[in-house]
Write an enzyme that holds these catalytic residues in place. Structure first.
Site, short mmCIF file in Angstrom:
data_model
loop_
_atom_site.label_atom_id
_atom_site.label_comp_id
_atom_site.label_asym_id
_atom_site.label_seq_id
_atom_site.Cartn_x
_atom_site.Cartn_y
_atom_site.Cartn_z
N ASP A 126 0.82 -1.22 0.00
CA ASP A 126 0.00 0.00 0.00
C ASP A 126 0.85 1.26 0.00
OD1 ASP A 126 0.80 -0.89 2.62
OD2 ASP A 126 -0.38 0.76 3.45
N GLU A 127 0.26 2.31 -0.46
CA GLU A 127 0.78 3.67 -0.32
C GLU A 127 2.28 3.82 -0.61
OE1 GLU A 127 -2.14 5.42 3.15
OE2 GLU A 127 -0.51 4.13 3.80
C1 TNX Z 1 -3.90 3.78 5.73
S1 TNX Z 1 -4.88 1.11 5.08
C2 TNX Z 1 -2.85 2.87 5.79
C3 TNX Z 1 -2.07 2.74 7.01
C4 TNX Z 1 -2.51 3.72 8.07
C5 TNX Z 1 -4.01 3.79 8.08
C6 TNX Z 1 -4.56 4.65 9.17
C7 TNX Z 1 -3.51 1.00 4.52
C8 TNX Z 1 -3.31 -0.14 3.67
N1 TNX Z 1 -2.61 1.95 4.82
O1 TNX Z 1 -0.70 2.88 6.74
O2 TNX Z 1 -2.03 3.28 9.30
O3 TNX Z 1 -4.45 4.29 6.85
O4 TNX Z 1 -5.94 4.56 9.25
#
Ligand code: TNX
Length: 514
Positions: free
Chosen positions: A327-328
């Protein structure tokens, strides 16, 4: 004469009424089961458990003794009564009896039949897991705390039950803030109470690396040394992790380890300079920003490193899955990201495990049997389905345990909105995302990210009372779920939470019973 008769009549009525109020435990339909079972047939009597009662289990069924002993321990915890556990090869006439039988096709792999008779409680299932869920149902029919002088009475009846989804999970982020072995065990107990069967552990992130990897010791030495806010962090040795896996297994819970990559990797990048493209180790990070770190996707050492990590992790993991995050990864170029995910997936397969990743991994080619975890992006998820992947439903706006309940509750975040208890409950995983149907979905998972969560009391506040709702979404068919009816059942669990010492959020949506 007339008067006398009238008096006797009234007396009879009074006796009848006293009788009724003194025996609430004869009506099984009064029990507030969560998750709601498939069927409950009431027979209107009661079973009394005595100190001399024996818990029997069918001889030669592997793992059944553990379930029988679990029940004995729970009875001891709630009532102080110490029951004997014995194996047998014939159905006993009285006591409690666990049996694993194959002929009942309706029960499926995790289903069970709980038959509470006047003399015998029989728990029958196709698997040991089914028997364990029968125990959880049985335990909900008695109060969490019994007093020495109280008889342990169970209302009689027959419950037949099986789950909607095979994957019913929660995630604990042990990276942003570290939770020690005892705290994770407590979390596992919460899941077990509600028949959840998956604990996803988010073991690495920018702020901390939490699992010992013997071939790369600095990951925990350096990367495990801190957490959000600058605390001392921590990590699990491989022995401790194995202890957690076993504790979970005894409660029919599979632990899914996640190593998040190529982003969310600052702790690893601080531990080993060579994993960075510029060859320079990063500073440890204790803030809460996301999306600034990345492994160097075109260095071979990166893949040697990942091979070692996954090899060691797979050896610690009896369950079928390894979660590769994904993710991200905002500072990884798109093509580099795709190349990276394409290279990492076969490593997971090589060590005999199946791949799970956050929905972004659908941008890569997906290997056979890959699962995408939907958290935010519908397009990624439908792309994943088109590529043949299965889906875990973790919609942030509905299922994130770290979202605040409302604007007056302070713990947690609200980037995906507020999630009051009803909002967390009133959705259907099979219809939430157009193009993602029940056939594509293996189940649901409620993640608890820990940027704002520092100890188990805070975990409890965010988890309760939402977790039972997620458990019910995973277990009970949507046509049998209704918020107005559910909230009345949930109301009866407040006392249970209190007796367990759980610091729960007393939402005013729920008419809590004292
Ligand atoms: C998004 S959900 C993220 C996390 C954060 C979270 C906080 C996801 C796959 N990545 O790195 O902790 O939001 O709500």
């Amino acid at each position: 004469m007339k008067n006398k008769f009238g008096f006797a009549g009234i007396l009879a009525l009074v006796i009848l009424q006293i009788g009724c109020t003194q025996q609430p435990s004869t009506d099984l339909s009064e029990t507030a089961f969560i998750p709601k079972p498939v069927s409950v047939d009431v027979t209107g009597n009661s079973f009394e458990l005595k100190e001399s009662s024996v818990i029997y289990y069918e001889e030669s069924v592997e793992g059944l003794q553990t379930v029988a002993e679990y029940l004995a321990l729970e009875i001891k915890r709630t009532s102080g009564v110490n029951l004997k556990v014995e194996s047998t090869n014939a159905t006993p006439k009285k006591g409690v009896y666990f049996t694993v039988a194959n002929e009942d096709s309706e029960l499926d792999t995790e289903g069970y039949e709980l038959n509470i008779g006047k003399k015998l409680i029989a728990i029958k299932a196709k698997t040991v897991a089914g028997c364990f869920y029968g125990v959880q149902t049985l335990l909900q029919t008695i109060p969490e705390k019994l007093y020495a002088e109280d008889p342990i009475e169970f209302a009689t009846g027959i419950i037949r039950d099986f789950p909607e989804f095979g994957y019913r999970g929660a995630m604990l982020d042990v990276s942003r803030h570290f939770f020690n072995v005892e705290e994770v065990k407590q979390f596992i107990d919460f899941l077990a109470m509600y028949k959840m069967n998956i604990l996803h552990l988010h073991l690495s992130d920018d702020q901390g690396w939490r699992i010992e990897i013997k071939s790369w010791p600095k990951l925990t030495e350096i990367g495990g040394s801190t957490e959000v806010g600058g605390g001392t962090g921590g990590f699990y040795t491989q022995e401790q992790y194995t202890e957690l896996v076993k504790y979970a297994q005894e409660r029919q819970i599979t632990i899914i380890p996640e190593i998040d990559m190529p982003g969310h990797t600052n702790a690893a990048l601080a531990s080993y300079a060579e994993l960075n493209c510029d060859g320079k180790a990063r500073e440890l990070y204790t803030g809460t920003e996301v999306g600034f770190s990345t492994f160097c996707t075109d260095k071979e050492i990166t893949y040697q490193f990942i091979d070692d990590v996954i090899r060691e992790l797979a050896a610690l993991t009896p369950g079928p899955y390894i979660h590769i995050g994904g993710d991200e990864s905002h500072v990884t170029a798109h093509d580099d990201y795709v190349y990276f995910v394409n290279r990492v997936q076969p490593i997971v397969l090589k060590y005999g495990k199946k791949v799970i990743g956050w929905d972004e991994i659908a941008n890569a080619e997906l290997v056979d049997d890959a699962t995408v975890q939907f958290w935010a992006d519908v397009e990624n998820t439908t792309t994943g389905v088109e590529k043949g992947a299965r889906v875990i439903m973790s919609p942030a706006a509905r299922a994130y345990l770290d979202m605040q309940y409302d604007s007056t509750t302070h713990l947690g975040l609200h980037w995906a909105g507020y999630i009051e208890v009803d909002h967390g409950y009133t959705w259907n995983p099979a219809t939430l995302v157009p193009g993602v149907t029940k056939e594509n979905i293996i189940g649901i998972e409620a993640p608890l990210w820990s940027e704002t969560v520092t100890n188990i009391d805070e975990v409890e506040f965010l988890v309760f009372p939402r977790l039972p709702g997620y458990a019910e979404i995973g277990w009970t068919a949507p046509e049998k779920r209704d918020w107005n009816e559910y909230k009345m059942r949930l109301a009866k669990h407040g006392k249970r939470f209190e007796d367990l010492g759980i610091d729960f959020y007393k939402s005013n949506q729920v008419p809590w019973e004292e």
